[in-house]
Design an enzyme around this catalytic site. Structure first.
Site, short mmCIF file in Angstrom:
data_model
loop_
_atom_site.label_atom_id
_atom_site.label_comp_id
_atom_site.label_asym_id
_atom_site.label_seq_id
_atom_site.Cartn_x
_atom_site.Cartn_y
_atom_site.Cartn_z
N SER A 94 39.76 36.00 40.45
CA SER A 94 40.35 37.63 41.37
C SER A 94 39.61 37.99 39.92
CB SER A 94 41.52 37.63 40.53
OG SER A 94 42.32 36.85 39.30
N ILE A 142 43.15 32.41 35.78
CA ILE A 142 43.87 30.49 35.60
C ILE A 142 44.60 29.53 36.27
CG2 ILE A 142 45.92 32.23 37.08
CD1 ILE A 142 48.14 31.68 35.80
N GLY A 143 43.29 29.88 37.18
CA GLY A 143 42.32 28.71 38.23
C GLY A 143 41.63 28.23 38.60
N GLY A 144 40.62 29.86 38.07
CA GLY A 144 39.43 29.96 38.40
C GLY A 144 38.43 31.15 38.31
N SER A 145 39.43 32.33 37.93
CA SER A 145 39.08 33.39 38.23
C SER A 145 37.90 34.15 37.33
CB SER A 145 40.51 34.64 38.22
OG SER A 145 41.44 34.18 39.33
N LYS A 150 37.97 44.03 33.44
CA LYS A 150 39.29 43.48 34.35
C LYS A 150 40.09 45.23 34.63
CE LYS A 150 40.64 39.66 36.86
NZ LYS A 150 41.38 38.44 36.74
N LEU A 194 47.35 38.97 42.23
CA LEU A 194 45.53 38.21 40.94
C LEU A 194 45.57 37.06 41.18
CD1 LEU A 194 46.00 39.05 37.35
CD2 LEU A 194 44.68 39.95 38.82
#
Lengths: 597, 597
Positions: A217, A238-241, A142, A191
């Site tokens: 992301s 960080i929240g599902g990336s 990434k 992001l």
């Protein structure tokens, strides 16, 4: 995931589009001319077959890139059946095909990667030894993982021309392990989106249907891996990336707990935000890819290079489920619905399939681990499946989203300020700089954006700790329902409430954010594909909120045919090894179910 | 440690002293009348002998409380040679003696503790089995560890009358392990002092000299353990609060890394501040006490009850120094001076003694672990000692102190507001509510106090991560100087630049805060005692700063006779087991040196 940012930036110079276009042209110039393919007709939305059809790849290159099991590729590299130059060239060519179709890449550095591959081949030829456990393997990264001498733009125009002075810790370890970092992959500006678009490199498309998002992301990785332009990639979450693109693109991934894998030296959004830390993890077409990466990095003692990484190496005994009764009797709980957004019908079917597969496998006592399982392959004697009971989900979601918004959007705005406008929506049908959001749930939870004080952040932490304690106690209390003498071994849940959606429609990330907030380690695994013949819409339920209603209404079985349907397996904090082990059991059970169907 | 708070609180009701006095009287009433002793004459400043002289303790009670090795006490409890009622009564009586002399206690609950002890005795008698690894052992707790039904006042008048509805996680685990929590111990208002005084329970004194401080913030534990009113206590540490009182009172302690031991449910200052976390740890007259506590808590799988605790149980192999060449060849580095405050002469002598002891032990190849070492006791073949090179200390100190002050003192003020004045100095010779500080170093580093934003805190985190990475690389680079093939195994340093000091004079805490900022696990171990005949003042050096000069000038060998001199052993992050193992080696070497002297 922060889906709203308050006011947009002011004072953007008029030439920002030219600045971005120049960088994008440089990217195009970095593609070897002979790898440019004839694009399919514009109305061909599914491009999954193009690598086969376009004629660029040799038979061997097709064989290499379609070898799903990463261990097999590593074995052939080790035995010099395939050279690293061959393998790297094959994946590079396929990655460039994927790039031309889905716009999944950022940095392209063919010569550098092939030089590295050649050195590895020479080392093996002259010493007879591999450099490390990932010898010769091309790995995609990434656009956060700094590589010395290359830019790391991470979707911000301001970051064009920033060349890394050293490798980030992860890249250094990958080199030590013998890997070949070979491309970097696209991300959204900031992001903090579950889709992938920025002004520098543009929008990444889903190869199953170009009108759809691959998620985000880590969406560049998602599209690239789906097209088999890489066999192992590294994203962040960080929240599902990691999990959203893996679910939308039919991949395996692992979201490890905070600070298990080395993030040091990688660039990031909300730099220094430690309340809910971003983590890195592998994405792959095989669970073996996930395991191999995780084990290789942990075996390298990353805590000696990254001061934040836990001093806890790969634990083989935990992988063999020593804390889960040796894996003999397991009890999974299914989270059919998180009470915030009801999953679309294909997700419901996937959970039913998984339940059926596990029960069948357990009863027959024949399920074992798929790869490198050194124990008794028939040692799983019973797989129970019960229903998960939700616990304080909205409070957890609100706390997490408030933490992400604690600086009132200051970081996002300051990265854009004076250079480019802030992107306010991922929808292609409106001006992306106008806030087009129709009162999303997250906004109603967090309230007006403002910049919080240190004391206010500490209150959020206190609330977070209370919620984590409460949820842990809730999980531990399931011991009364499992029949195994232990609490539920893992939760099986959707990763997202739907499969991939048209660009601009991915608003929900709570099934994933739950695990970031609670720091539960978890995986994503593919289950099936949307089938319009059986995935009929469900009758309307009593909607939990405006967003739930909106998500319910856009489901239409004809819209999603053939899209992968994936689920999430959720373990405890710092249970990476056990989560991988249990995901192998589930994947095996599903494989058996499909084989007998 | 924050030693300055900005403006003091306003609007304090006139009866705050009466409110505190009432609570203090209730404490006095909780002491069994028959345990009240005749106090020594006012001019007797050293009270260490009073437990022997006062006549309250029986021969057996003296024998029990003077058994230094905690394992010996546990063995006798297990074999029912001593009952838990006997042991608990003995330590309770001695604790009450210590209380009358040093004012070290807060909560006193004799009946409750003895009832618990009786139940444990009955359990052992009827089942023949111990409840757990700490069966029958009385344990003292700093006034943060909530026990159901008791107040936890933590030095704040506002907290009088707050009764805990449940045990904190640590207390729950101690019960499971069979321990007998029996007293709670005094702290300073705000916890952020290296001394121990608050308006509710008053000031705790050092039993070696009542005009001196026992240190803080776990100063109640320090005084209590020094008087052998407990054999094992639990304190906390955010900037030195375990290590300062351990050093001032001649005790062993372990400051574990963040989130290794379960803090959940304990009350705290700066609640929710997670940038540099407070940790809990054991304090004891023996290193065996430190090991037994740490192992017992980790063996209880605290991560199943506290969601923040690392999923990493007691690692016996790390304790046996598997990551340090099996302990066969070790290389320690001595930090003679941190470049911020030069240590007083007794500290310098202690470091020289330790160096000599290690070299002697290494050469003779006879050093082994003191307790429960299952390996070859003569396996240490070489102990090298080199000099530590300081690295960015002032930057690290500044970053940490700025983090502690990030809320501009809001938390401290709001806990006092409307109830009691904020304490501004620990000096007994001035009004404690007037800021009497003469431009301390910390103030010059942090600058004016103000309440920082979330974004500003994130910048501090980014800086902190950079400093931690830089310091870790610096440590790793010592591999070129050790001759062992590994970097330095541990650093030996002062814990404080001086031994215990008169009340109000303890201003420096950088030798300890360094480890909190870098999250290095570390221990304190006693080395010797101040000897006025040999600990002559050193000639003045070029002073690093105003505080260094001040600290230099108050040294006078006649002022400190007989005070314990202790040092700190610093290991890597999450190296608790190895730090305990190496502290045992150092303690053994010192014992041998003393035996042959």
């Amino acid at each position: 995931m922060a889906l709203f940012f308050g006011q947009s930036t002011d004072s953007v110079p008029s030439d920002w589009e030219a600045v971005c276009a120049r960088r994008k042209r440089a990217q195009l110039d970095s593609i070897p001319k002979e790898w440019i393919i004839q694009l399919p007709p514009k109305d061909q939305l599914n491009v999954m077959d193009v690598p086969h059809q376009c004629g660029l790849l040799t038979e061997l290159e097709l064989e290499i890139t379609e070898t799903i099991d990463v261990q097999t590729i590593l074995d052939k590299l080790r035995l010099a059946e395939w050279s690293s130059v061959q393998v790297t060239t094959a994946f590079y060519k396929r990655a460039i095909i994927a790039q031309q179709l889905t716009n999944c890449l950022t940095e392209i550095f063919v010569d550098r990667a092939l030089k590295r591959a050649r050195e590895l081949d020479e080392h093996l030829a002259s010493t007879g030894k591999v450099v490390g456990p990932l010898h010769g393997l091309p790995i995609s990264l990434k656009d956060q993982f700094a590589i010395k001498g290359l830019e790391t733009i991470m979707g911000y125009a301001k970051w064009i021309g920033r060349y890394a002075e050293s490798d980030c810790v992860l890249v250094g370890i990958l080199y030590e392990c013998g890997a070949v970092p070979f491309v970097r992959t696209n991300v959204p500006q900031t992001l903090m989106w579950g889709e992938t678009m920025n002004h520098v490199f543009g929008r990444t498309l889903n190869p199953y249907n170009l009108a759809f998002t691959p998620g985000g992301s880590s969406g560049g990785e998602g599209a690239l891996l789906a097209m088999k332009g890489s066999c192992l990639g590294v994203g962040t979450d960080i929240g599902g990336s990691l999990r959203i693109p893996s679910a939308f693109c039919g991949l395996y991934t692992l979201r490890p707990s905070y600070e298990r894998l080395p993030y040091c030296g990688a660039v990031n959004a909300l730099e220094g935000q430690e309340s809910i830390s971003s983590v890195l993890g592998p994405m792959s077409n095989s669970i073996s890819g996930v395991k191999i990466f995780t084990k290789a990095i942990l075996d390298a003692e990353p805590w000696l290079k990254d001061p934040l990484v836990l001093r806890k190496g790969w634990n083989e005994s935990e992988y063999q489920l020593s804390r889960h009764g040796g894996g003999k009797q397991l009890c999974f709980a299914i989270m059919w619905d998180n009470g915030v957004v009801k999953p679309h019908p294909p997700l419901h079917r996937a959970m039913n399939m998984t339940k059926r597969a596990l029960k069948a496998a357990g009863h027959k006592g024949t399920v074992g681990f798929r790869c490198q399982w050194s124990g008794d392959r028939s040692n799983v004697s019973s797989l129970q499946v019960i229903d998960w009971e939700n616990h304080r989900h909205l409070e957890i979601y609100k706390n997490a989203e408030t933490i992400f918004a604690a600086d009132g959007g200051h970081d996002y705005r300051s990265q854009c300020e004076g250079v480019e406008p802030l992107i306010q929506t991922m929808s292609p049908s409106t001006d992306s700089h106008e806030n087009a959001l129709d009162e999303p749930l997250v906004k109603s939870l967090v309230g007006d954006l403002y910049h919080r004080t240190a004391h206010e952040v500490w209150q959020l932490h206190t609330e977070k700790r209370g919620l984590r304690k409460s949820h842990l106690d809730h999980w531990q209390a399931t011991v009364s329902r499992t029949g195994t003498g232990r609490p539920v071994d893992a939760i099986i849940a959707p990763a997202v409430a739907y499969t991939a959606v048209p660009h601009g429609l991915n608003t929900d990330s709570f099934y994933t954010t739950l695990c970031n907030a609670l720091d539960y380690s978890c995986s994503v695994f593919p289950v099936t594909f949307v089938d319009p013949k059986i995935d009929d819409p469900h009758p309307p339920h009593r909607f939990y909120n405006h967003e739930d209603e909106h998500i319910y209404k856009f489901y239409n079985s004809d819209l999603f045919p053939g899209f992968p349907v994936a689920l999430q397996l959720i373990g405890g904090t710092q249970e990476e090894e056990a989560v991988i082990g249990m995901t192998e059991i589930v994947a095996d059970a599903l494989k058996k179910l499909n084989d007998t169907a």
